[in-house]
Each structure stands twice: as structure tokens, then as C-alpha cells.
Design an enzyme around this catalytic site. Structure first.
Site, short mmCIF file in Angstrom:
data_model
loop_
_atom_site.label_atom_id
_atom_site.label_comp_id
_atom_site.label_asym_id
_atom_site.label_seq_id
_atom_site.Cartn_x
_atom_site.Cartn_y
_atom_site.Cartn_z
N LEU A 44 8.63 1.18 -24.56
CA LEU A 44 8.35 2.43 -23.86
C LEU A 44 9.61 3.12 -23.36
O LEU A 44 9.54 4.06 -22.58
CB LEU A 44 7.36 2.15 -22.72
CG LEU A 44 6.07 1.47 -23.22
CD1 LEU A 44 5.20 1.04 -22.05
CD2 LEU A 44 5.29 2.38 -24.15
N HIS A 49 12.83 5.59 -23.61
CA HIS A 49 13.12 6.86 -24.27
C HIS A 49 14.41 6.75 -25.07
O HIS A 49 15.40 6.23 -24.57
CB HIS A 49 13.31 7.97 -23.23
CG HIS A 49 12.08 8.22 -22.42
ND1 HIS A 49 11.75 7.43 -21.35
CD2 HIS A 49 11.10 9.15 -22.53
CE1 HIS A 49 10.61 7.88 -20.83
NE2 HIS A 49 10.20 8.92 -21.52
N ASP A 82 25.06 -17.95 -29.13
CA ASP A 82 25.09 -18.19 -30.58
C ASP A 82 26.42 -18.79 -31.01
O ASP A 82 26.46 -19.72 -31.83
CB ASP A 82 24.87 -16.86 -31.31
CG ASP A 82 24.88 -17.02 -32.82
OD1 ASP A 82 24.23 -17.94 -33.32
OD2 ASP A 82 25.55 -16.21 -33.50
#
Lengths: 153, 153, 153, 153, 153, 153
Positions: free
Chosen positions: E74, E76, E127
Site C-alpha cells: 500500500l 505510494h 547473506d
């Protein structure tokens, strides 16, 4: 003189353009794909439609311009008001001349968008022709014009 | 001879690789960014850390290889088992030599991935240095080795 | 009359919107997924929660609107100030009515964003229901309202 | 009967395909863009090159198939071995018939990829023609063939 | 009090920011990666260059900020005028402190962009170090400052 | 001991997994969003549907897992056969417990995919609740199980 994309500690950074003016900006770039004469002939004549090879590469260039800020780590994401890519056959090369023009109304320029459009258009030509030509090279990718920022050229 | 990326009606198409063997494939590509001697000096010496410019561009090249099938319209999406990009200062150029190596175990080769890695690494160098040098050009992008498919070279 | 997305040589192009006014623009679109009565019953009743199927598809539509310029080659990338997708059960169809509304303040309209939101919401419904229904079709995707540009309707 | 994309608590989920066989799978889908007779005439005749409109939309469909798992929330990311999109003028409609065929060798089918290719090809036609025609609709998007999985049809 | 991201029917929605002022907005966020003392030593000393681990993670954070609206359903999509990510070794933790600052001139704030930058920078550290340390945890991701909107803090 | 993601010159690299076995691999990760008791109450009770907040965040986590190799620079792109994200209300925290499970059949593990799913699910919860709670923090993101590779745990 120092590099704008490194901060005082030498760390890579996105330049802060918050205080730059929102202006109309244009950038143009060019490049070329050098190939064998026979490859060029295949694209132009006979049953191999020139249109499909060239129009696919032009379209790929346009779409790539919109991916610039996802590809170039320190580029700003911005709205683009125009992207045009034109590929022309160049018999003297032999090969293809690729040009791109990008416009924005924004706080930063669009050279990288124009260069990315040219590069990906060239890569797409390469991809479509690589089965018949192993001698191809992409050459001479450079900015040819820039306006709307602090330094036009 | 005809172009594999065009069907019999001249329409652009993704080549059907369903019946090709799944084999280990490697492709290598190279290219260079030509810049002013002063630009190279800025990258190498003084307060401008060589590492940040070069490592940023190498990383951008690696990440771009993974975007190849999103950028080149007729490329197949595939898993990559290795991507390496190495950028070396070349005083004679003057500029930078960029090389990439890509590996996959798949039904199709990875030349386009290697070429895309080189191209975007070059564009990223350009982006980081463009504030101090307006003479740069990307040159000589080409495949230098390919193995694992029907035609090695 | 000619097509704005082709230049005078017939080449596909992104329309230059540099000189268009920045205005508040709204577009609405609709479409529907037609399915078997039993499929609709599964979604509405019993142990199959209506919410999860419909809310997943609505969310997919919202997210897809943000991908429009990456999917439609000649669409301009732009900031969106609102995206809403509403899916309603339609017993008469039987199936689902999908509507989308998108807003921007920009130099170009957002019909394509609204249509993309509807399309991907429909595709997501299809995906979630395809294991139980092989008769589904997506129908009637169209723009229903547009304002803020030169031609409102 | 229950929905495979919802778990026993009604939560949306990606189906676990770990234990499904890796097989060659094909899916075909179709759809159409309905437009005004005059729009079709513009695409076919005169100075508006049929090629550019249709080939741009076909290419957009091919590229969209590769984005399917990014657009449809519960779709599995997978390698595709072929994507073909063909758009044909249909005077009776009037409009365009769009078909797509997608192949993979994988643990899950590619109906959604074929449907996504058709949908985005249709949206791209719409985008390129919307300046001259406000009556267009996308209709009849459906799977027409599927093979290689547990249930062929 | 109610949640802005749900409409009156409880449906998830992108908040309509059409009527909000376009202002300069800044957000800062922080987080940390906790690791073993030996891991930290490996990064700092000996033949393992501190630079490469930290600069890769900083760059990943910058690039991720630009993907925020593609990741958070949601959010923008908006133009960013600055993204900075700084990772510092913290011997007391032991581990790394990660901070991000994001700027925009827009109708909505950039907390999510700052948080996403911190999160992905932390994931990238994880990672790069996971082969030598199975005890790592990402902790304390939060917004530390926000200005330019209705409620600064 | 050295870091697998750095080569002998200290350059960041994608590990070459060409020679690793293709095996079924699973990874699980967890994390939590800590919020105010009142925020939790809003999500659970009254007119704020618990479903929409939690299901939106779960879906965002699933979709983010598929973006892992685009976000984490040195991650390998790979096919995923399952992604599941479960968010549970935790009154004692108070806040939300987030868990993710990812499966693949591939040459490398999926810890980063599981961690990315948890992180983005947490960020999405934050996004949906940030208008009512400025005290939230994301905590305790870690791998909880891993199997199918050389070192299970």
C-alpha cells in the site's frame, strides 16, 4: 575536485538533489552495434524483416530507460516525460547507429536514462542477431547533448 | 540462413528451447570505459577511494545480470549459478577494463547475461564519474568465450 | 487522424508530455471474471473464506497498478496518489465485478493504470480458482470514467 | 472440494509443488480487443503502420509472461522455455484476436503466464489506440489448452 | 481511532494523498545485525576486507529504498531526492549499527523507504556472513526521525 | 576461515554453485513486530478487521520472497516450490509473531528468501499500523531451521 557519488569518507552515496531546481531537462546519447556485412544484409533484405529486428530493439531501449534507477545503484528514481530511441542502418560501419533522447521535469538530469536506452537497444540487436554473427561489438556509447541542468553541453 | 528470433512471418519471438539439452554453460564478455587521465587519477589516488567506485560498478553488473530477461525482450528467464564482474584500471587506455563471467545449468546460453553485466557495470562507472568528466565513452562490448552449447568459441 | 504512439515514420514512441499541464487526474475502469455457480458458492460459503480470495486479488490489482509503466511499453512512469480496487460477488453473472480507481497529479492520465489493476485482479481471481473451475473467462475490461486531462468522459 | 490457494485456516498460500513431477508443460490462452471499425482501419491502412501497433503489443505480451510471478501473488517463479504471442486483425469483431502459447519444463503449469501475456498484449493495444477510440473493451480472456500436468484439456 | 490503510468496509487500501501538500520530507531509521565476536573480527581484520562486506550492504540498502513501493503493497510510488545508508561496526553489540536517511519532495512521507533500506542492508550483511555464523539476528528496526509531514517526531 | 562472498582479492562475488548438488532444500525464519497494546487491540477487535492487516502482510511476505535475488546483491535467482508466511497475534509481546517457510529444489539454499519474507511482512505490518503507533519496532529476525544443504540445522 572530488567525486559527487562518494561522501567525505569515500562511501558510495546517492547525491542529495533536494535543493536543486525542478527544471525541464533533456539528454541525448548515441552508440553503435558493429556487425558483419552479411548480417546487415540479412536484416535489410530478403525474408528477414528489417522492421522486427529494429523495432524490437527500439522498444527494448525505451523500456530500459524506465528501469535506469533500478539498474544504476546511485541513480534517482524519477518521472520521464519522453523517451525516444531511433536505430538506423549504417552501411559504412557496417552496423547500426543507435540514438536516444530522454526528457524529464525534475531535480536531476537524464543522461543515464539516455545511455541505458542506447545500451539495452544495442544489447537487444545483439541478442536477435547473435545466432548468425559472432563478430559483433557494441561501440561508442556516449552522451551527445544535455540541457536543463547547471551545465549544458 | 535466417534469424532465430523471427518466425516465418517475420514476427519477433522467443526461441523455443524446450528440446535443447540441459547442460552447464559459461559465457564471458568484456568492454571498457574510456575516460580522461585526470579522471582515472581521481579514482586511483588521493582522497577518492578506488574501491568505492569500482566495487559499486562491479556489484551493479552482478545485479544487472540477474535482470537480463527483464531487459532483453526475447531472452529466456533462467537460474544463474555464478556471476562475476571484474573491473581493472587500464592506464594505457586510459580507463577501465570490464570483464564478466556467467554460468548456468540450463537449456540456453548466458552470453546476454554476461554482456548485460559488462554494460551496466560500464554505465555505473559512467554515472559515478560523470560529474568530473564529460568525455567518457563505453567501447568494445563483446563476447569473448562461450561454452556448453552447440557452438563453443 | 493518426495514432499518437507512432511517429511520422510509423515508429512506436512514448508520447512527449513535457508541455502538458500538471493536473489532478482520475481514471476508473471495470471488468469481470465469469465463473461457474459452484465456484462462486465455494468462495462465498462454507470453509472457503470469501475474504482471502477477494482480498488477495484486490491487493494484486493495487500492486499491479504500480507496475503499469514496466508492463505497457509506451506508458510514462509516474507517481500515483491513490489506487483502489474493489471486487464484488455478482450472483447473476455468476462471477465477480472488478472496479479500480487511480489518481495522480501529473502530466498524463492514468487509464492504463486503472485497466492494469482490473486485469491483474481478474488474473489473480482466476489463479486462485483455477483448480476448481476450468470454465472461467475474464470479460468486459474497459475505462468507465476519466477526468483531469484534455478530454474528460 | 476446496481451493488449493487457501490453507485449512483460509489463509492465502502458494501451493507446495515440491513433490510434483518436473514435466514439459504447455498452456495456450486467448482474448480479444474490440474496437471501432475506424480504429481497425487506421491500424491496417494508410500511413499508420499495422506492424508497429501489433508488434509492440506482441512484444509486451512476451515480456509480461516473464513477469507473471511478480504480478500474481501466489504464482511460482519458474523458467520458461518458450513464449509466443500472435495478434491478428479480426474484421468481423471488429478488433484483434490475441493468442499466447507458453512452455516450461517444471513442477507447475503455465496457464497464468499465457493469460498474463494475452492480457498485457491487449492492454498495450488499448494504450496505443486509446487516443483515437474511447469505445474499446478487452473481452474473452481464457485458457484454451493445457498439457503436461495432471489434468490436460 | 482507526487504521488509515483500511477503508470503512475493512478492505486494505492505498491512502488517497491527492489533497496532501507537496513538501520536503525526511525520514531516518535504524536497525542492527547482531553477530558473533569472531564474525566481526573477520570483517574488520586480516584478509577479509571490511570495505567489501559493508559497502555491498550499504549499496543494497540504497537500491532497496527505490523498490519500497514494489515491496510494501500500500506504499505510494514516489521520486526520492536522497537515500543514504551507513553501517558502522559496533564492538559492544557485537555486530553492526545500520542507519538510513531518505528525502523526498512529495505528498507523502518516506519512513517505509528508510525502514526498507535498513532491513535490506541488514539482510545483505546476513547473506555475506551466513557461511561463517549461524547465530546472527536482525534487531531493533525502527524509525528515529521524521519531518515534513503533518506530524514530525 | 574466510567469507564465501568475497574472492581472494576481497572483491564481493556471487558464490559459484555450479558444482553443488540439486537437492530439495527448506529454510524457516522468524521475526516479530512489537507494538503498543492499543494497536494490537485495534487490529483484533472492533471495526478494524484483523484479517485485512494480517493477510496483507502475509501476502507481501510471500511476494517479497520471490524478489530476494533482486534485493540481495549476491543471492542466486532460483525457482521456489513453496513460500508460506504466517503472522500470529502475540498478546504477551505485545505484537505479532511472523514465521516464513520456503522450499526449493536447487543448487543453493533459501534462508535469504525466508528472511526476506519475514522482513517484508514485518515492514508491511509497520506500514499499515504506523498512523496509529509511533513506538513500533521489528525485532528478532533469524533463521530457525535449514535442511537440504551441506549443513542442516
Amino acid at each position: 575536485m572530488s567525486l559527487s557519488h562518494l561522501d567525505e569518507t569515500g562511501r558510495a552515496r546517492m547525491v542529495d538533489v533536494s535543493d536543486k531546481a525542478v527544471t525541464a531537462r533533456i539528454a541525448k546519447a548515441q552508440g553503435k552495434l558493429v556487425c558483419a556485412t552479411e548480417t546487415l544484409a540479412l536484416v535489410i533484405e530478403g525474408r528477414t524483416p528489417k522492421g522486427a529486428v529494429i523495432s524490437t530493439a527500439e522498444l527494448a531501449g525505451i523500456m530500459a530507460a524506465k528501469q535506469t534507477s533500478n539498474l544504476i545503484p546511485l541513480c534517482h528514481p524519477l518521472a520521464l516525460s519522453k523517451v525516444a530511441v531511433v536505430i538506423a542502418v549504417n552501411h559504412d560501419l557496417p552496423g547500426f547507429d543507435i540514438t536516444a533522447e530522454v526528457k524529464t521535469t525534475s531535480q536531476t538530469g537524464v543522461e543515464m536514462e539516455a545511455l541505458t536506452a542506447v545500451s539495452v537497444a544495442g544489447l537487444t540487436l545483439y541478442d536477435m542477431l547473435k545466432a548468425v554473427d559472432k563478430t559483433m561489438r557494441i561501440e561508442g556509447i556516449e552522451v551527445t547533448a544535455k540541457s536543463g541542468g547547471k551545465s549544458d553541453w
